[in-house]
Design a protein around this motif. Structure first.
Motif, PDB file in Angstrom:
ATOM      1  N   GLY A   1       0.817  -1.210   0.000  1.00 14.58           N
ATOM      2  CA  GLY A   1       0.000   0.000   0.000  1.00 14.58           C
ATOM      3  C   GLY A   1       0.845   1.251   0.000  1.00 14.58           C
ATOM      4  O   GLY A   1       2.077   1.194   0.020  1.00 14.58           O
ATOM      5  N   ASP A   2       0.145   2.400  -0.005  1.00 20.24           N
ATOM      6  CA  ASP A   2       0.864   3.669  -0.127  1.00 20.24           C
ATOM      7  C   ASP A   2       0.447   4.741   0.853  1.00 20.24           C
ATOM      8  O   ASP A   2       1.214   5.653   1.140  1.00 20.24           O
ATOM      9  CB  ASP A   2       0.697   4.236  -1.538  1.00 20.24           C
ATOM     10  N   GLY A   3      -0.793   4.684   1.360  1.00 17.47           N
ATOM     11  CA  GLY A   3      -1.325   5.790   2.133  1.00 17.47           C
ATOM     12  C   GLY A   3      -1.540   5.482   3.597  1.00 17.47           C
ATOM     13  O   GLY A   3      -1.384   4.331   4.051  1.00 17.47           O
ATOM     14  N   ALA A   4      -1.949   6.510   4.354  1.00 15.15           N
ATOM     15  CA  ALA A   4      -2.101   6.360   5.796  1.00 15.15           C
ATOM     16  C   ALA A   4      -3.145   5.314   6.170  1.00 15.15           C
ATOM     17  O   ALA A   4      -3.003   4.639   7.194  1.00 15.15           O
ATOM     18  CB  ALA A   4      -2.472   7.707   6.416  1.00 15.15           C
ATOM     19  N   ASN A   5      -4.187   5.161   5.360  1.00 16.05           N
ATOM     20  CA  ASN A   5      -5.185   4.153   5.713  1.00 16.05           C
ATOM     21  C   ASN A   5      -4.680   2.733   5.462  1.00 16.05           C
ATOM     22  O   ASN A   5      -5.322   1.765   5.862  1.00 16.05           O
ATOM     23  CB  ASN A   5      -6.508   4.400   4.971  1.00 16.05           C
ATOM     24  N   ASP A   6      -3.504   2.605   4.831  1.00 18.06           N
ATOM     25  CA  ASP A   6      -2.861   1.291   4.672  1.00 18.06           C
ATOM     26  C   ASP A   6      -1.973   0.944   5.857  1.00 18.06           C
ATOM     27  O   ASP A   6      -1.565  -0.222   6.010  1.00 18.06           O
ATOM     28  CB  ASP A   6      -2.014   1.259   3.398  1.00 18.06           C
TER      29      ASP A   6
ATOM     30  N   GLY B   1       5.829  -0.884   0.670  1.00 25.37           N
ATOM     31  CA  GLY B   1       5.301   0.436   0.372  1.00 25.37           C
ATOM     32  C   GLY B   1       5.431   0.716  -1.107  1.00 25.37           C
ATOM     33  O   GLY B   1       6.528   0.620  -1.666  1.00 25.37           O
ATOM     34  N   PHE B   2       4.308   1.045  -1.754  1.00 28.06           N
ATOM     35  CA  PHE B   2       4.337   1.384  -3.175  1.00 28.06           C
ATOM     36  C   PHE B   2       4.332   2.906  -3.300  1.00 28.06           C
ATOM     37  O   PHE B   2       3.311   3.553  -3.104  1.00 28.06           O
ATOM     38  CB  PHE B   2       3.132   0.785  -3.906  1.00 28.06           C
ATOM     39  N   GLU B   3       5.505   3.468  -3.587  1.00 28.77           N
ATOM     40  CA  GLU B   3       5.651   4.928  -3.588  1.00 28.77           C
ATOM     41  C   GLU B   3       4.910   5.514  -2.377  1.00 28.77           C
ATOM     42  O   GLU B   3       4.032   6.387  -2.529  1.00 28.77           O
ATOM     43  CB  GLU B   3       5.130   5.530  -4.889  1.00 28.77           C
ATOM     44  N   PRO B   4       5.260   5.089  -1.179  1.00 29.17           N
ATOM     45  CA  PRO B   4       4.481   5.471   0.003  1.00 29.17           C
ATOM     46  C   PRO B   4       4.595   6.945   0.346  1.00 29.17           C
ATOM     47  O   PRO B   4       5.601   7.596   0.052  1.00 29.17           O
ATOM     48  CB  PRO B   4       5.096   4.606   1.111  1.00 29.17           C
ATOM     49  N   LYS B   5       3.532   7.443   0.975  1.00 28.47           N
ATOM     50  CA  LYS B   5       3.538   8.813   1.470  1.00 28.47           C
ATOM     51  C   LYS B   5       4.565   8.923   2.605  1.00 28.47           C
ATOM     52  O   LYS B   5       4.915   7.931   3.246  1.00 28.47           O
ATOM     53  CB  LYS B   5       2.141   9.196   1.970  1.00 28.47           C
TER      54      LYS B   5
END
Length: 216
Positions: A165-170, A182-186
């Protein structure tokens, strides 16, 4: 038994469903601003999702479907899902996005996953327009619980699960999975990832390194 659980928007797809929907009613910029704040963990995810859904109130059903028709898998995603399925890996999509967009993108590429956990945008009684509400288990519920339930259902331990995942909800599923990709994570997400990738090819390499897939 191994489980690979993908986020959808920003991971399997570089589309953002709420922004595509927002384009149809002139609120795409507002959508993008709310989405970005949520993915960076600046506002509560459930609050952000309800705010975005409310902006879509009155959107005609045909326009909603046209937006979902624009949702696409990113390069290499369909091939990776197909390879995981062929290898007997349990595949799942855990997304705060919407089932219709996910289904449309998968069907276009001729692939499927074993489990989809997602949210829904209800229509009015006449099925002619969106109500501005949102329903589903991933509004207040979090992806760690969804992953735990899925793992239990298929007889896998969390150590046997891979979350991508990439975002905070992940973050919840990334924190409990045996391997967190992490896929291009924030920025708020990257410190919690075991590895970071920028393509589906790189994700596959990590799955090979972890023994989930075999070398070609």
């Amino acid at each position: 038994m191994t489980v690979v659980a993908f986020d959808f928007d920003g991971t399997l797809s570089d589309s953002e469903m709420t922004v595509l929907l927002g384009d149809r009613c002139g609120v795409a910029d507002d959508m993008a601003e709310i989405t970005e704040a949520s993915m960076n963990d600046e506002i509560d995810y459930a609050e952000s999702l309800r705010k975005r859904a409310a902006l879509l109130e009155g959107l005609p059903a045909d326009d909603a479907q046209a937006a979902f028709d624009e949702v696409e898998l990113r390069e290499g995603a369909a091939d990776l899902i197909a390879e995981l399925n062929e290898a007997g890996v349990t595949t799942a999509i855990l997304t705060g996005g919407f089932e219709r967009g996910v289904a449309t993108a998968l069907e276009r590429e001729g692939v499927s996953v074993d489990h989809i956990v997602s949210n829904h945008l209800p229509m009015n009684d006449a099925e002619t327009e969106l109500t501005g509400d949102v329903t589903g288990s991933l509004i207040e519920g979090t992806k760690d619980t969804a992953l735990e339930n899925l793992a239990s259902d298929v007889g896998a331990g969390l150590d046997d699960c891979v979350a991508i995942g990439d975002g905070a909800n992940d973050l919840p599923m990334l924190k409990v999975a045996g391997l967190a990709i992490g896929f291009e994570p924030k920025p708020a997400v990257e410190p919690h990832c075991d590895v970071v990738v920028t393509s589906m090819a790189e994700a596959r390499d990590e799955l090979v390194a972890d023994g989930v897939l075999e070398e070609r």
